[in-house]
Enzyme design. Structure first.
Site, mmCIF file in Angstrom:
data_model
loop_
_atom_site.group_PDB
_atom_site.id
_atom_site.type_symbol
_atom_site.label_atom_id
_atom_site.label_comp_id
_atom_site.label_asym_id
_atom_site.label_seq_id
_atom_site.Cartn_x
_atom_site.Cartn_y
_atom_site.Cartn_z
ATOM 1 N N GLN A 28 0.610 -1.224 0.047
ATOM 2 C CA GLN A 28 0.069 0.128 0.249
ATOM 3 C C GLN A 28 0.522 1.174 0.173
ATOM 4 O OE1 GLN A 28 -3.006 0.882 -0.714
ATOM 5 N NE2 GLN A 28 -2.779 2.813 -0.017
ATOM 6 N N GLU A 29 1.911 0.842 0.537
ATOM 7 C CA GLU A 29 2.791 2.063 1.147
ATOM 8 C C GLU A 29 3.577 2.808 -0.569
ATOM 9 O OE1 GLU A 29 2.677 4.642 3.392
ATOM 10 O OE2 GLU A 29 1.552 3.411 3.951
ATOM 11 N N SER A 30 4.037 2.006 -1.076
ATOM 12 C CA SER A 30 5.309 1.747 -2.140
ATOM 13 C C SER A 30 4.876 0.718 -2.760
ATOM 14 C CB SER A 30 6.365 1.554 -1.382
ATOM 15 O OG SER A 30 7.290 0.413 -1.607
#
Ligand code: GLU
Length: 483
Positions: A313-315
């Site tokens: 989700q983040e990266s």
């Protein structure tokens, strides 16, 4: 005095006549089209789901997002998307005029059409009965009478089921699930908590690659129209004409077909949107970091699937990810957070993963003891995004409104209120982008469940005769490489 009053009366009468004429003939000044133009933004309410609107690495995306974005562009205004927690919430936002349009893969039904003005159809969908391959496959409505059926509450499918119950199968029963995303229904099938789910064809086409064991048993009903609904009790004459002309043009110049293909399209059974991207990333990128993610997760006593889902989700599992706002690395840490966590180099994947895992663990520890799993984890993830203070504010609002501040389901409905001055003025920590926090948590949950599913050998189906008929290509390759 008397003469002045007479003058007032005349003025009133004239205004009244003009207003009535405007209402009859459709004066521009009152049309929602002009309101949108003067405010400079088109407000659209949608559902957070892979077929409508969701946050991807490079920002928001989805079929409805793309389509309403083009409409806003054509109108020369900005697009503002609001998300609804379920279909009831979606139509309430429209009724309350919190949005100009509802664009969320919505089916045209008689009941809705009686209440809400709507556009011409811009796509077609077929309600389908989905079951788990290997289990009993229903082939007709009468087969369904003995089965546990799940359906989205307030959806068009509930109407369809009522019609079938009346005309064909009086003992048909079903359970209505209060969610916005049909993936939650497929999740229930996966867990064995339901036998069949009623889902639109376009949604299932996209989500099937997350659930390769699930298949269409039969079409529940004939093809239906997908439309946009507009706010009721408003003069929409100009807006509807504009929208319909716009949609007709997109239909005839090939734009609509291109968008549909991009978002719902299929090639060799592999969906082209997020499901495909996710499985592709699982195959190509995750194996590079899987061992490290597992190792870090073990160190911090957390489920590695969760750490992997967060990192995705983040990266998108990119150790060099950098956002314009200055967050960086696989876990997208801000500079101050990184410093606090002892992370010297945010682009060092090892340090970034450890920093993220430690941060989450820390947040979980600082949450009130009585919060139970899994809510505790979902709340910690929200705090990971907006901070504990804002989360606490949302929990206070939840309690004030008579709901349970210890349940994620209740708190996630209040987090977006932190963006409304009416609410945030009275909170301790003030404004926060609560909606974004909810979307992020829901996305992580979504990826988490796919990763968990992929990793439980017991859950995997026995190999079919022609495996490529059964699994989307991405999933097959992923299995071969990692198991
Ligand atoms: N098309 C459905 C409706 O308008 C929502 C999506 C679904 O339930 O599959 O209610």
């Amino acid at each position: 005095m008397g003469a002045a009053r007479m003058g007032d009366m005349k003025l009133y009468t004239i205004i009244l006549i003009i207003t009535s004429l405007c209402m009859l003939l459709g004066c521009d000044a009152q049309d929602s089209f002009d309101k949108i133009q003067s405010e400079g933004e088109l407000v659209v309410v949608s559902r957070n789901s892979p077929t409508t609107y969701y946050l991807a690495k490079d920002g928001p995306t989805g079929f409805e997002y793309a389509l309403t974005g083009l409409l806003a562009e054509e109108m020369g205004v900005a697009l503002r998307i609001k998300t609804a927690f379920n279909l009831y919430d979606l139509f309430t936002q429209l009724s309350d005029k919190d949005a100009d349009i509802a664009a969320a893969g919505l089916t045209l039904t008689e009941g809705r059409a009686a209440r809400y003005p709507h556009s011409i159809a811009y796509s077609q969908l077929t309600p389908q009965v989905v079951y788990v391959a290997g289990n009993f496959r229903p082939r007709s409505v009468s087969d369904l009478t003995t089965m546990d059926i799940v359906v989205l509450a307030e959806s068009s499918h509930v109407d369809t089921l009522h019609t079938l119950q009346k005309n064909e199968a009086a003992d048909l029963t079903w359970e209505e699930i209060d969610e916005a995303d049909t993936m939650q229904l497929l999740e229930l099938l996966k867990l064995g908590q339901a036998d069949v789910a009623i889902v639109d064809s376009n949604e299932f086409a996209v989500q099937q690659s997350f659930y390769p064991r699930q298949k269409v048993a039969f079409d529940l009903y004939e093809e239906q129209d997908m439309v946009w609904y507009l706010a009721p009790d408003t003069d929409n004459t100009h807006l509807i004409t504009f929208i319909n002309t716009f949609l007709e043009r997109l239909n005839s110049d090939g734009t609509m077909a291109r968008l549909r293909e991009e978002h719902f399209g299929h090639s060799d059974g592999v969906s082209r949107i997020s499901a495909h991207v996710f499985t592709q990333n699982m195959r190509q990128t995750l194996p590079l970091y899987r061992r490290l993610i597992r190792q870090v997760a073990t160190e911090y006593q957390m489920d590695w699937h969760l750490l992997a889902a967060m990192a995705y989700q983040e990266s998108r599992w990119d150790p060099n990810a950098t956002s314009p706002t200055g967050v960086r690395g696989m876990m997208m840490l801000t500079k101050p957070t990184a410093r606090e966590l002892g992370v010297e180099n945010r682009l060092d994947v090892n340090q970034s993963l450890r920093g993220g895992a430690r941060y989450l663990k820390d947040l979980k520890r600082r949450l009130p003891k009585r919060l139970q799993e899994p809510d505790r984890t979902w709340m910690a993830l929200a705090a990971y995004n907006i901070g504990l203070g804002h989360l606490e504010d949302a929990r206070v609002i939840t309690q004030r409104q008579g709901s349970n501040p210890d349940l994620w389901q209740d708190v996630m409905q209040r987090l977006p209120l932190l963006q409304e001055s009416k609410y945030y003025k009275k909170t301790r920590y003030g404004y926060a982008r609560g909606k974004e926090a909810v979307t992020l948590v829901q996305n992580i949950r979504h990826y988490y469940s796919i990763l968990v599913w992929q990793d439980i050998p017991d859950n995997q189906p026995t190999p079919p005769l022609h495996s490529e008929d059964y699994f989307p290509e991405g999933i097959n390759n992923f299995r071969l490489q990692t198991f």
